[in-house]
Enzyme design. Structure first.
Site, PDB file in Angstrom:
ATOM      1  N   HIS A   1      -9.943   0.696   4.330  1.00 30.09           N
ATOM      2  CA  HIS A   1      -8.027   0.872   5.336  1.00 30.09           C
ATOM      3  C   HIS A   1      -8.436   1.092   6.731  1.00 30.09           C
ATOM      4  O   HIS A   1      -9.523   3.004   6.653  1.00 30.09           O
ATOM      5  CB  HIS A   1      -7.240   1.672   4.077  1.00 30.09           C
ATOM      6  CG  HIS A   1      -5.995   1.589   4.799  1.00 30.09           C
ATOM      7  ND1 HIS A   1      -5.708   2.320   5.448  1.00 30.09           N
ATOM      8  CD2 HIS A   1      -4.755   0.661   4.846  1.00 30.09           C
ATOM      9  CE1 HIS A   1      -4.453   2.032   6.011  1.00 30.09           C
ATOM     10  NE2 HIS A   1      -3.723   1.307   5.177  1.00 30.09           N
TER      11      HIS A   1
ATOM     12  N   GLY B   1       2.006   1.736  10.908  1.00 29.76           N
ATOM     13  CA  GLY B   1       3.403   2.687  11.051  1.00 29.76           C
ATOM     14  C   GLY B   1       3.463   2.806  11.909  1.00 29.76           C
ATOM     15  O   GLY B   1       3.806   4.250  12.401  1.00 29.76           O
TER      16      GLY B   1
ATOM     17  N   LYS C   1       0.211   4.322   0.186  1.00 32.24           N
ATOM     18  CA  LYS C   1      -0.420   5.548   0.443  1.00 32.24           C
ATOM     19  C   LYS C   1      -0.545   6.506  -0.123  1.00 32.24           C
ATOM     20  O   LYS C   1      -0.295   6.602  -1.539  1.00 32.24           O
ATOM     21  CB  LYS C   1      -0.296   5.495   2.076  1.00 32.24           C
ATOM     22  CG  LYS C   1       0.152   4.291   2.800  1.00 32.24           C
ATOM     23  CD  LYS C   1      -0.079   4.609   4.289  1.00 32.24           C
ATOM     24  CE  LYS C   1       0.347   3.467   4.982  1.00 32.24           C
ATOM     25  NZ  LYS C   1       0.584   3.352   6.129  1.00 32.24           N
TER      26      LYS C   1
ATOM     27  N   SER D   1       2.875  -2.647  10.132  1.00 32.89           N
ATOM     28  CA  SER D   1       4.606  -2.414  10.463  1.00 32.89           C
ATOM     29  C   SER D   1       5.232  -3.955  10.366  1.00 32.89           C
ATOM     30  O   SER D   1       5.881  -4.291  10.944  1.00 32.89           O
ATOM     31  CB  SER D   1       5.148  -1.856  11.695  1.00 32.89           C
ATOM     32  OG  SER D   1       4.085  -0.811  11.927  1.00 32.89           O
TER      33      SER D   1
ATOM     34  N   GLU E   1      -6.120  -5.804   9.980  1.00 32.95           N
ATOM     35  CA  GLU E   1      -4.780  -4.582  10.707  1.00 32.95           C
ATOM     36  C   GLU E   1      -5.240  -4.142  11.625  1.00 32.95           C
ATOM     37  O   GLU E   1      -5.569  -3.136  11.641  1.00 32.95           O
ATOM     38  CB  GLU E   1      -4.595  -3.362   9.080  1.00 32.95           C
ATOM     39  CG  GLU E   1      -4.262  -3.763   7.878  1.00 32.95           C
ATOM     40  CD  GLU E   1      -3.687  -3.239   7.063  1.00 32.95           C
ATOM     41  OE1 GLU E   1      -2.833  -2.687   6.646  1.00 32.95           O
ATOM     42  OE2 GLU E   1      -4.128  -2.257   6.863  1.00 32.95           O
TER      43      GLU E   1
ATOM     44  N   ASN F   1       0.563  -0.692  -0.703  1.00 32.63           N
ATOM     45  CA  ASN F   1       0.250  -0.476   0.146  1.00 32.63           C
ATOM     46  C   ASN F   1       1.327   0.764   0.482  1.00 32.63           C
ATOM     47  O   ASN F   1       1.357   1.361   1.194  1.00 32.63           O
ATOM     48  CB  ASN F   1      -0.718   0.391   1.064  1.00 32.63           C
ATOM     49  CG  ASN F   1      -1.785   1.477   1.309  1.00 32.63           C
ATOM     50  OD1 ASN F   1      -2.132   1.936   0.661  1.00 32.63           O
ATOM     51  ND2 ASN F   1      -2.116   1.590   2.171  1.00 32.63           N
TER      52      ASN F   1
ATOM     53  N   GLU G   1      -6.843   3.784   7.800  1.00 33.44           N
ATOM     54  CA  GLU G   1      -6.569   5.454   7.887  1.00 33.44           C
ATOM     55  C   GLU G   1      -8.053   5.991   6.721  1.00 33.44           C
ATOM     56  O   GLU G   1      -8.912   7.434   6.440  1.00 33.44           O
ATOM     57  CB  GLU G   1      -5.855   5.525   6.496  1.00 33.44           C
ATOM     58  CG  GLU G   1      -4.413   5.758   7.545  1.00 33.44           C
ATOM     59  CD  GLU G   1      -3.070   5.650   6.437  1.00 33.44           C
ATOM     60  OE1 GLU G   1      -3.015   5.414   5.767  1.00 33.44           O
ATOM     61  OE2 GLU G   1      -2.398   4.402   7.606  1.00 33.44           O
TER      62      GLU G   1
END
Ligand code: PEP
Length: 251
Positions: free
Chosen positions: A95, A173, A11, A213, A167, A9, A97
């Site tokens: 996702h 991150g 991003k 991560s 996730e 990904n 985010e």
């Protein structure tokens, strides 16, 4: 039995030229890998640039989001048909985010998954609990709500192409990877929810990726867990060498 998937990904990183440079670095490093499905997900504007560069590789192209309508007065959105037109075969949906910053809910995720499937795109359906939910002992409750909400109304046949990505939000991150045991426990739980929603056969087939991560030095341990079928990789997918060594975790 389940072919692993390693998906990158990207991003909000990589312009066209930067993306091409990354593929130029990555492609030779993963040439000949046929036991793992490899996917990269650039920003929308880069999608149409990559199919030519990916020709002759086994790397597939994903978008990072999709809208549920085919066309119409929906300023700023991109439809499944448009993603296919740009060369994508997969799409990341839900996702964290997007859930956190852009108002994505289980209901919008569900509409997007249905639209993607109707448009012949493979959804990479993301779920995961926040740190607060984990600390409150609500991890399974959250995962079950997300899985049931995101997949509501699908038949087993419609569900078949879906890839799930677990996730944990606290691991994305942050450099804080879930332990192999925490990840395995969540994956086994999610597989159980799929079995209860559809069937044991559907649960045995679905690929469940871990994300949060993932790095070259922790992927091997994660992939040794029986219910972990691949990885959704953010930061470590932005460099050809680190992503390739994640793809080649088994060597
Ligand atoms: C992600 O973007 O889905 C992700 C898991 O990011 P990172 O690998 O950087 O934690």
């Amino acid at each position: 039995m389940r072919k692993p998937v390693i998906a990158g990904n990207w991003k909000l990183y990589k312009t066209k030229d930067e993306a091409l440079a990354l593929i130029e670095e990555l492609a030779p490093l993963v040439a000949g890998v046929d036991n793992v499905e490899i996917v990269v997900a650039p920003v929308f504007t880069v999608l149409p640039t990559l199919p030519a560069a990916l020709a002759g590789t086994s790397i597939s192209l994903a978008a990072q989001d999709v809208f549920w309508e085919e066309e119409g007065a929906f300023t700023g959105e991109v439809s499944p048909r448009m993603l296919l037109d740009a060369g994508a075969s997969h799409v990341i949906i839900g996702h964290s985010e997007r859930r956190q910053y852009f108002g994505e809910t289980d209901q919008t995720v569900n509409k997007k998954i249905k639209a993607a499937l109707k448009g012949a795109l493979v959804p990479i359906f993301c779920i995961g609990e926040t740190l607060d939910a984990r600390e409150a002992g609500d991890t399974f409750k959250v995962l079950e709500r997300q899985v049931r909400g995101g997949l509501e109304g699908l038949t087993e046949t419609q569900f078949a192409p879906v890839i799930i990505a677990y996730e944990p939000v606290w691991a994305i991150g942050t450099g804080k990877v879930a332990t192999d045991e925490q990840a395995q426990e969540a994956h086994a739980f999610v597989r159980g929810v799929v079995a209860r929603m559809f069937s044991k056969a559907a649960a045995d087939k679905v690929r469940i990726l871990y994300g949060g991560s993932v790095k070259p030095d922790n992927v091997k341990g994660l992939m040794a867990s029986p219910d972990i079928d691949g990885a959704l990789v953010g930061g470590a997918s932005l460099k050809g060498a680190s992503f390739a060594s994640i793809v080649r975790y088994g060597e």
